[in-house]
Design an enzyme around this catalytic site. Structure first.
Site, PDB file in Angstrom:
ATOM      1  N   SER A  94       1.130  -1.485  -0.119  1.00 24.49           N
ATOM      2  CA  SER A  94       0.249  -0.439   0.028  1.00 24.49           C
ATOM      3  C   SER A  94       1.250   1.694  -0.176  1.00 24.49           C
ATOM      4  O   SER A  94       0.271   2.140  -0.146  1.00 24.49           O
ATOM      5  CB  SER A  94      -1.349   0.429   1.571  1.00 24.49           C
ATOM      6  OG  SER A  94      -2.172  -1.269   0.737  1.00 24.49           O
ATOM      7  N   GLY A  96       2.754  -0.705   3.854  1.00 20.15           N
ATOM      8  CA  GLY A  96       2.615  -1.684   2.998  1.00 20.15           C
ATOM      9  C   GLY A  96       2.431  -3.362   2.996  1.00 20.15           C
ATOM     10  O   GLY A  96       3.760  -3.608   4.206  1.00 20.15           O
TER      11      GLY A  96
END
Length: 412
Positions: free
Chosen positions: A108, A362
């Site tokens: 992410s 992420g």
């Protein structure tokens, strides 16, 4: 960081955990990594930080592999100097150490790149952040079901769109679908049937769907794949030669640490294709399609490139001041999981030990990572740890890394 969504909230509860007794290697930086710091006077404030605690960082990544993580890579930079360390193994079959220049799936953190491109288009007058996304993509969201959603609401997770109903972090689903390709519009169409989660602009709920739509917006406005926009507007100007938008490529380029997933033995034996490692059975999940997160989480990078990106981004080399402020503006709204909003357009705001840190996490199969910095860039952190269990909370080691990077020497 892997901190940076629910991960950091989980991680803050783990900061008092005891650090292991050994450490990974401390590695030198080349002169080409000296990117400079943003002058504090330009922001009118200088972040108060404890000294960089190299011993705490060494201890934070010690003792790998363990039951949670097979390897780790940490890079800390800023006004107090730099530290780069690795621990654990990159390949359980060979025992090779984690490379200091390893590529990893950033998950992410891709959102920060996507948001930057949208904000660049806004600076050029090609996108209006206050205009409904329905204006740019008129047939994407069913009329009469979805109220107007502004582009800004897409970027700061206040859009109210339902999440993508694909259980990508479920090991059984992943094993069956790891190489399946989803199109972005297919993902959106799968998401829409439940209807809005809430009225746009009334709450904040983190997820991927807003950035999948943002990727489609980029493509509609530019007439080209969103990955081309990322490469031409960010990667090439900053010479981020080790950062990639992989598209259909399921492999990791160059040197990298493998990602693994623990599986249950069958009749006392590891399943076919699994690695027997001590008492555990591990499957290599390094190669997999990244089509489900797409513009919300498919990219690959290195710690050096991500640090370079953060410096350029915070210094305003990618965005004019007006659009840059969108990165540091968190809406004053409730979060659906409780508490208040913490996400801006592309970043997250976190408070730790009196320090305000801006960054993003992420998480992909086998990889849990984070990047972040103080606003004045006096302290920057990029890390990647190779988790052994997909779909779980942030691993305890990540919380130790963050505490070591930001809090300095522990107090008696």
């Amino acid at each position: 960081m892997a901190v940076l969504h629910r991960g950091l909230r989980v991680g803050m509860a783990l900061l008092a955990s005891v650090m292991a007794p050994a450490c990974g290697p401390e590695l030198p930086f080349g002169s080409d990594l000296d990117l400079g710091e943003l002058k504090a006077q330009e922001l009118g404030v200088e972040t108060a930080l404890p000294p960089l605690n190299r011993e705490a960082l060494r201890q934070a990544i010690a003792g790998l592999p363990n039951a949670e993580v097979s390897g780790a890579l940490v890079r800390v930079s800023g006004a107090d100097g730099r530290w780069l360390g690795t621990s654990g193994v990159a390949d359980l079959r060979t025992g090779a150490p984690v490379p200091a220049d390893a590529h990893f799936r950033i998950g992410s953190m891709t959102k920060t790149f996507t948001a930057t491109v949208v904000l660049q288009l806004a600076a050029e007058g090609r996108v209006d952040l206050d205009r409904p996304v329905q204006h740019y993509l008129p047939r994407l969201l069913p009329a009469g079901v979805y109220a107007p959603i502004t582009v800004r609401q897409l970027l700061n997770h206040t859009h109210g769109l339902p999440g993508v109903p694909v259980p990508q972090k479920d090991p059984a689903w992943f094993a069956e679908n790891r190489f399946r390709r989803f199109s972005p519009r297919e993902l959106v169409s799968l998401s829409l049937p439940p209807g809005p989660r809430f009225a746009p602009g009334t709450q904040q709920e983190y997820g991927n769907i807003g950035y999948i739509v943002a990727g489609l917006l980029i493509e509609q406005v530019t007439g080209r794949p969103y990955g081309d926009a990322v490469r031409e507007r960010i990667l090439r100007p900053l010479h981020l030669r080790d950062t990639f938008v992989p598209g259909n490529d399921v492999t990791l380029p160059g040197r990298h640490a493998h990602g693994y997933e623990e599986v249950s033995p069958e009749d006392g034996q590891c399943p076919a294709g699994a690695i027997s490692y001590g008492t555990r059975c591990l499957v290599d999940v390094t190669e997999a399609s990244q089509s489900v997160p797409w513009a919300a989480g498919e990219m690959i990078s290195t710690a050096e490139d991500l640090d370079r990106f953060l410096v350029a981004l915070f210094q305003g080399r990618l965005l004019p001041r007006k659009q840059l402020e969108e990165l540091f503006t968190v809406p004053d709204l409730p979060a659906t999981g409780g508490g208040r909003a913490s996400y801006s357009a592309g970043l997250s705001r976190y408070e730790l030990g009196g320090v305000t840190f801006w960054g993003k996490s992420g998480d992909r199969h086998g990889y849990n990572n984070g990047m972040g910095a103080t606003r004045d860039l006096r302290r920057r952190l990029v890390y990647s740890v190779n988790t052994l269990h997909m779909g779980g909370d942030q691993p305890a080691i990540a919380a130790r890394i963050i505490a070591a990077a930001l809090l300095g020497p522990s107090q008696p």
